[in-house]
Design a protein around this motif. Structure first.
Motif, mmCIF file in Angstrom:
data_model
loop_
_atom_site.group_PDB
_atom_site.id
_atom_site.type_symbol
_atom_site.label_atom_id
_atom_site.label_comp_id
_atom_site.label_asym_id
_atom_site.label_seq_id
_atom_site.Cartn_x
_atom_site.Cartn_y
_atom_site.Cartn_z
ATOM 1 N N ASN A 126 30.219 8.288 -27.556
ATOM 2 C CA ASN A 126 28.886 7.702 -27.477
ATOM 3 C C ASN A 126 28.849 6.195 -27.741
ATOM 4 O OD1 ASN A 126 27.853 10.256 -26.926
ATOM 5 N ND2 ASN A 126 27.647 10.708 -29.088
ATOM 6 N N LYS A 127 29.883 5.520 -27.323
ATOM 7 C CA LYS A 127 29.883 4.065 -27.415
ATOM 8 C C LYS A 127 28.776 3.562 -26.487
ATOM 9 C CE LYS A 127 32.856 0.213 -26.239
ATOM 10 N NZ LYS A 127 34.155 -0.156 -25.673
ATOM 11 N N GLU A 128 27.965 2.658 -26.984
ATOM 12 C CA GLU A 128 26.837 2.155 -26.209
ATOM 13 C C GLU A 128 27.322 1.469 -24.939
ATOM 14 O OE1 GLU A 128 23.052 -0.891 -26.710
ATOM 15 O OE2 GLU A 128 24.347 -0.479 -28.420
ATOM 16 N N LEU A 129 26.675 1.788 -23.823
ATOM 17 C CA LEU A 129 27.007 1.176 -22.542
ATOM 18 C C LEU A 129 26.272 -0.152 -22.422
ATOM 19 C CD1 LEU A 129 28.256 1.220 -19.703
ATOM 20 C CD2 LEU A 129 26.253 2.520 -18.951
ATOM 21 N N LEU A 130 27.029 -1.249 -22.391
ATOM 22 C CA LEU A 130 26.463 -2.573 -22.248
ATOM 23 C C LEU A 130 26.809 -3.097 -20.865
ATOM 24 C CD1 LEU A 130 27.561 -4.004 -25.716
ATOM 25 C CD2 LEU A 130 25.300 -3.118 -25.093
ATOM 26 N N ILE A 131 25.799 -3.177 -20.002
ATOM 27 C CA ILE A 131 26.028 -3.648 -18.642
ATOM 28 C C ILE A 131 25.900 -5.168 -18.641
ATOM 29 C CG2 ILE A 131 25.236 -3.566 -16.251
ATOM 30 C CD1 ILE A 131 24.201 -0.733 -16.844
ATOM 31 N N PRO A 132 26.971 -5.878 -18.233
ATOM 32 C CA PRO A 132 26.924 -7.338 -18.249
ATOM 33 C C PRO A 132 25.885 -7.892 -17.264
ATOM 34 C CG PRO A 132 29.016 -6.562 -17.347
ATOM 35 C CD PRO A 132 28.233 -5.362 -17.767
ATOM 36 N N THR A 133 25.358 -9.045 -17.594
ATOM 37 C CA THR A 133 24.336 -9.703 -16.772
ATOM 38 C C THR A 133 24.809 -9.872 -15.331
ATOM 39 O OG1 THR A 133 23.645 -10.898 -18.742
ATOM 40 C CG2 THR A 133 22.852 -11.745 -16.640
ATOM 41 N N GLU A 134 26.061 -10.257 -15.147
ATOM 42 C CA GLU A 134 26.586 -10.480 -13.801
ATOM 43 C C GLU A 134 26.508 -9.205 -12.953
ATOM 44 O OE1 GLU A 134 28.542 -13.285 -16.655
ATOM 45 O OE2 GLU A 134 28.251 -11.112 -16.621
ATOM 46 N N LEU A 135 26.758 -8.055 -13.570
ATOM 47 C CA LEU A 135 26.696 -6.789 -12.847
ATOM 48 C C LEU A 135 25.245 -6.439 -12.515
ATOM 49 C CD1 LEU A 135 28.408 -4.503 -11.700
ATOM 50 C CD2 LEU A 135 28.356 -3.399 -13.936
ATOM 51 N N THR A 136 24.351 -6.659 -13.454
ATOM 52 C CA THR A 136 22.930 -6.408 -13.215
ATOM 53 C C THR A 136 22.410 -7.288 -12.079
ATOM 54 O OG1 THR A 136 22.649 -5.880 -15.557
ATOM 55 C CG2 THR A 136 20.655 -6.335 -14.316
ATOM 56 N N ASN A 142 22.489 -5.722 -4.253
ATOM 57 C CA ASN A 142 23.177 -4.565 -3.685
ATOM 58 C C ASN A 142 22.603 -3.265 -4.265
ATOM 59 O OD1 ASN A 142 25.654 -5.930 -2.293
ATOM 60 N ND2 ASN A 142 25.488 -6.909 -4.287
ATOM 61 N N PRO A 143 21.407 -2.867 -3.821
ATOM 62 C CA PRO A 143 20.782 -1.670 -4.405
ATOM 63 C C PRO A 143 21.596 -0.393 -4.197
ATOM 64 C CG PRO A 143 19.414 -2.611 -2.646
ATOM 65 C CD PRO A 143 20.556 -3.533 -2.863
ATOM 66 N N GLU A 144 22.341 -0.305 -3.073
ATOM 67 C CA GLU A 144 23.176 0.871 -2.836
ATOM 68 C C GLU A 144 24.241 0.990 -3.926
ATOM 69 O OE1 GLU A 144 26.210 2.736 0.516
ATOM 70 O OE2 GLU A 144 25.551 0.671 0.716
ATOM 71 N N MET A 145 24.786 -0.155 -4.324
ATOM 72 C CA MET A 145 25.804 -0.163 -5.371
ATOM 73 C C MET A 145 25.203 0.270 -6.706
ATOM 74 S SD MET A 145 28.212 -3.330 -6.455
ATOM 75 C CE MET A 145 29.135 -3.345 -7.969
ATOM 76 N N ILE A 185 30.657 2.381 -4.710
ATOM 77 C CA ILE A 185 29.923 3.033 -3.622
ATOM 78 C C ILE A 185 30.593 4.348 -3.234
ATOM 79 C CG2 ILE A 185 29.314 2.822 -1.160
ATOM 80 C CD1 ILE A 185 28.646 -0.161 -1.814
ATOM 81 N N ASN A 186 31.918 4.385 -3.268
ATOM 82 C CA ASN A 186 32.656 5.610 -2.929
ATOM 83 C C ASN A 186 32.832 6.553 -4.113
ATOM 84 O OD1 ASN A 186 33.059 5.015 -0.161
ATOM 85 N ND2 ASN A 186 34.666 3.572 -0.722
ATOM 86 N N GLN A 187 32.185 6.228 -5.247
ATOM 87 C CA GLN A 187 32.209 7.082 -6.442
ATOM 88 C C GLN A 187 33.622 7.273 -6.994
ATOM 89 O OE1 GLN A 187 29.081 8.807 -7.913
ATOM 90 N NE2 GLN A 187 28.737 6.781 -7.060
ATOM 91 N N VAL A 188 34.413 6.212 -6.938
ATOM 92 C CA VAL A 188 35.776 6.242 -7.436
ATOM 93 C C VAL A 188 35.817 5.504 -8.769
ATOM 94 C CG1 VAL A 188 38.146 5.498 -6.981
ATOM 95 C CG2 VAL A 188 36.709 6.288 -5.098
#
Length: 195
Positions: A126-136, A142-145, A185-188
Motif C-alpha cells: 500500500n505504498k502511496e501512488l504518486l503520479i509525477p506532474t510530467e505524466l499527468t 493523450n487521453p487514451e494513454m 496503451i498495450n497494457q504491458v
C-alpha cells in the motif's frame, strides 16, 4: 544474444572472466543451484533466489537477495541504490581486489541459512501512488494513454510513475514518456520482459 548459461555471461563480460569464475566456484561449493535470471547467473535454494553475480564496466559484484537480513557478515555489503533497494545488498570488487574465498563463503552460508529459515525482507504494501506532474500533463494530451494507465494494476502504475519521477533531467523524462506510451496503451508492465 540472450544469456542462456554461465559461459554466455562470461562472453559478455570478458574483462571479469577469471574473477567471475572464481566467485562461481565459491558459490557452487555450497548447496546452491545455478540458473540464469534477468540475464545473469543466479543461485537458488529450493527455487528461491539467494545470490547472483554481476559484471559491470568498472566493477563486478556478488549480490545477496536478502542481504539486508545478514547479521554476522555485513562489513563488505553495500546497498547499490540507497533509499530504493530494501533487501538487496552487494559486495563490489574491482581489478585490484583479491577474492577472499573463505570470507565470501561465510556470507553465502549465512544467506543460505536465512533462506532455509524462510526469512525475507517484508514487501512494503500500500505504498502511496504518486503520479509525477510530467505524466499527468502527458495524460492531458493523450487521453487514451490515461485510460490505459488507470486500467493497469497499482503495481504497474507505480512502476511507470517511479520510472518518470526518477529521471533527473526533463529531456530524459520526455524520452521516457515517449518510450512508455505504447507500453501503457498495450497494457504491458514496464518490467514484463524480465518476468
Amino acid at each position: 544474444m540472450p544469456v542462456k548459461n554461465f559461459e554466455d555471461y562470461i562472453e559478455k563480460h570478458p574483462q571479469w572472466e577469471h574473477e567471475l569464475i572464481q566467485l562461481r566456484e565459491v558459490i557452487l561449493s555450497t548447496d546452491l543451484k545455478e540458473t540464469i535470471k534477468w540475464g545473469a547467473p543466479t543461485y537458488t535454494l529450493n527455487n528461491k533466489n539467494v545470490v547472483s553475480l554481476g559484471g559491470f564496466k568498472n566493477h563486478y559484484a556478488l549480490w545477496f537477495f536478502n542481504g539486508a537480513l545478514l547479521k554476522k557478515n555485513t562489513s563488505l555489503l553495500v546497498n547499490a541504490q540507497e533509499g530504493k533497494t530494501k533487501a538487496l545488498r552487494q559486495i563490489r570488487f574491482t581489478k585490484e581486489d583479491k577474492i577472499d574465498s573463505p570470507t565470501l563463503k561465510t556470507y553465502i552460508e549465512e544467506a543460505i541459512e536465512l533462506q532455509k529459515e524462510g526469512k525475507s525482507v517484508p514487501i512494503q504494501k500500500n505504498k502511496e501512488l504518486l503520479i509525477p506532474t510530467e505524466l499527468t500533463q502527458y495524460f492531458q494530451k493523450n487521453p487514451e494513454m490515461e485510460t490505459s494507465f488507470h486500467n493497469l494494476t497499482k503495481g504497474k502504475q507505480r512502476e511507470y510513475a517511479d520510472y518518470i519521477r526518477e529521471a533527473k533531467r526533463s529531456n530524459t523524462k520526455d524520452k521516457r514518456l515517449e518510450k512508455i506510451k505504447p507500453m501503457i496503451i498495450n497494457q504491458v508492465g514496464l518490467y514484463n520482459k524480465y518476468k
